[in-house]
Design an enzyme around this catalytic site. Structure first.
Site, mmCIF file in Angstrom:
data_model
loop_
_atom_site.group_PDB
_atom_site.id
_atom_site.type_symbol
_atom_site.label_atom_id
_atom_site.label_comp_id
_atom_site.label_asym_id
_atom_site.label_seq_id
_atom_site.Cartn_x
_atom_site.Cartn_y
_atom_site.Cartn_z
ATOM 1 N N SER A 181 -2.123 50.631 -22.528
ATOM 2 C CA SER A 181 -2.249 49.176 -22.525
ATOM 3 C C SER A 181 -2.604 48.589 -23.877
ATOM 4 O O SER A 181 -2.411 47.403 -24.089
ATOM 5 C CB SER A 181 -3.295 48.761 -21.493
ATOM 6 N N HIS A 209 0.826 49.102 -16.160
ATOM 7 C CA HIS A 209 1.612 48.182 -17.001
ATOM 8 C C HIS A 209 3.116 48.405 -16.864
ATOM 9 O O HIS A 209 3.902 47.721 -17.517
ATOM 10 C CB HIS A 209 1.206 48.317 -18.471
ATOM 11 N N LYS A 245 -0.757 42.851 -12.201
ATOM 12 C CA LYS A 245 -0.101 42.577 -13.486
ATOM 13 C C LYS A 245 1.301 42.026 -13.214
ATOM 14 O O LYS A 245 1.424 40.879 -12.811
ATOM 15 C CB LYS A 245 -0.141 43.827 -14.349
HETATM 16 C C1 PLP Z 1 -5.336 46.978 -15.817
HETATM 17 C C2 PLP Z 1 -5.369 48.413 -15.549
HETATM 18 C C3 PLP Z 1 -6.038 48.918 -14.433
HETATM 19 C C4 PLP Z 1 -6.873 48.037 -13.560
HETATM 20 O O1 PLP Z 1 -6.109 47.290 -12.690
HETATM 21 P P1 PLP Z 1 -6.752 45.966 -12.059
HETATM 22 O O2 PLP Z 1 -5.906 45.696 -10.882
HETATM 23 O O3 PLP Z 1 -6.669 44.928 -13.124
HETATM 24 O O4 PLP Z 1 -8.155 46.300 -11.703
HETATM 25 C C5 PLP Z 1 -5.960 50.268 -14.179
HETATM 26 N N1 PLP Z 1 -5.287 51.090 -14.990
HETATM 27 C C6 PLP Z 1 -4.644 50.654 -16.081
HETATM 28 C C7 PLP Z 1 -3.891 51.614 -16.936
HETATM 29 C C8 PLP Z 1 -4.671 49.294 -16.404
HETATM 30 O O5 PLP Z 1 -4.062 48.854 -17.504
#
Ligand code: PLP
Length: 398
Positions: A181, A209, A245
């Site tokens: 990320s 992502h 996301k």
């Molecule tokens: C954003 C993210 C999460 C967390 O997800 P949320 O639904 O925002 O809690 C988990 N793993 C990765 C790799 C992320 O980028």
């Protein structure tokens, strides 16, 4: 403030001194290509809303219908009475979407990772984790009682050495982001899958992502690489994703074979001991899955635009690390300089968040551009223009 909390003044002052203090912002509009943040309207390069679904009326309408019928509260853990028919339908749809037997929905992606890893490995086991994995994976590893081994970022040879070294362990679990990320680069999943297979290790791939964006059907990078390495689908035994996301809703999920999901539903503490998320949010996620299926142009156009933007930034001398995706860092190095650059962009009406330690390593502070399908050519052009030529040269980190 009670004297037991007086240490906080000093702790915050130290963050200030290092330019590491985060200021919470207030968004006054919905997530879109343009947002109002703290009273200023700006082009929004700071949301993971890759497909532009966060404020899509079809998701909002689906959520509103369920909000009307089910109300707002889920009332209990999913294993007591919290799991509504909408959650069950979402899990069925996720399993179908991912071509797996079963799926389990968590309140968030963070909760998913924090619960899943300790449910899979414990004392006498080993967990092998990429050095720049997401904080939720790191915390999941820490919460487990397994011995932790951190391999250098994407270093497959180091991972193999660790697999040999840990051959005496009862169980091994490899955990990795598929799309990292903060760098926008991609894990060598084909090689990691082969190693997992050869050494009979479980493999957890976190597609947070990549879900909705990568792969012919939008299932993520496992699907993307499976086009040429079909065995990867079987080797990536545990696949995590988020609804929060590209899917524009809220919540996390894991997919896999029935027994895996049954086990996690019984033993992932963040599932068992946390109230189910809103049914309305699950309804929004179902609507998002329909759109991912019916509107593939969103992901293909986004990835084309991302490639063009990366090329333009490199041409102008910016260090975009190893990004090959819609997540594009502009590595500056120094935290102060990064904040100054973010401030300059803000004055030009462009919101690009500055990412500093501890989110990234010391001296690798950066801007992080999240490209969305919603961004117009004109908006991306404004960003490129405002950044201009890199005045400090590539590799400014020290
Ligand atoms: C954003 C993210 C999460 C967390 O997800 P949320 O639904 O925002 O809690 C988990 N793993 C990765 C790799 C992320 O980028």
């Amino acid at each position: 403030m009670h004297s037991s909390l007086h240490w906080l003044k000093g702790a915050l002052a130290r963050l200030d001194l290092q330019s590491l203090r985060r200021r919470r912002t207030v968004r006054e509009s919905c997530q879109a290509a343009e947002v109002a943040i703290d009273g200023q309207r700006m082009v929004n390069f700071g949301a993971n809303d890759y497909l532009g679904l966060a404020a899509d009326p079809r998701l909002a309408e689906a959520a509103a219908r369920v909000l009307g019928s089910d109300g707002s509260g889920s009332g209990a853990s999913p294993i007591v009475s919290g799991r509504s028919r909408v959650h069950a339908e979402l899990e069925r749809r996720l399993a179908e979407f991912e071509h797996t037997e079963s799926a389990l929905v968590f309140p968030s992606g963070f909760a998913a990772n924090a619960g899943i890893i300790p449910a899979l490995v414990g004392e006498g086991d080993a967990v092998l984790s990429d050095a720049v994995n997401h904080a939720s994976l790191i915390d999941g590893c820490r919460l487990s009682k397994a011995e932790r081994f951190i391999y250098p970022h994407c270093d497959v040879a180091a991972l193999e050495r660790l697999l040999i070294e840990t051959s005496h362990c009862r169980r091994r679990l490899i955990v990795t982001d598929s799309l990292f990320s903060m760098d926008g680069d991609v894990a060598p999943l084909v090689e990691i899958g082969q190693l997992a297979d050869r050494y009979n290790a479980m493999l957890l791939v976190d597609e947070a992502h990549a879900t909705g964006v990568w792969g012919a059907e939008g299932r993520g990078l496992v699907e993307h690489f499976s086009a040429t390495a079909p065995q990867l689908e079987q080797q990536a035994t545990i696949r995590v994703g988020t609804l929060s996301k590209a899917l524009g809703a809220c919540g996390g999920f894991v997919v896999g074979p029935n027994e895996l999901i049954e086990w996690l539903a019984n033993s992932a503490r963040s599932y068992v001991f946390s109230t189910a998320g809103m049914a309305a949010s699950a309804a929004a996620a179902i609507a998002a899955l329909d759109i991912v299926r019916d509107e593939p142009f969103r992901r293909t156009e986004l990835l084309t635009h991302a490639a063009m933007l990366r090329e333009q930034l490199v041409e102008r001398g910016w260090d975009i690390a190893d990004s090959t995706s819609q997540v594009i860092p502009v590595v500056v190095g120094d935290a102060d300089k990064t904040l100054a650059l973010a401030g300059k962009l803000r004055e030009a009406g462009l919101y690009v968040p500055a990412i500093r330690p501890p989110t990234v390593a010391e001296d690798s502070s950066r801007l992080r551009i999240s490209l969305s399908w919603l961004h117009t050519e004109e908006q991306v052009g404004r960003l490129v223009e405002a950044l201009g030529k890199n005045p400090i040269g590539r590799g400014v980190s020290s």
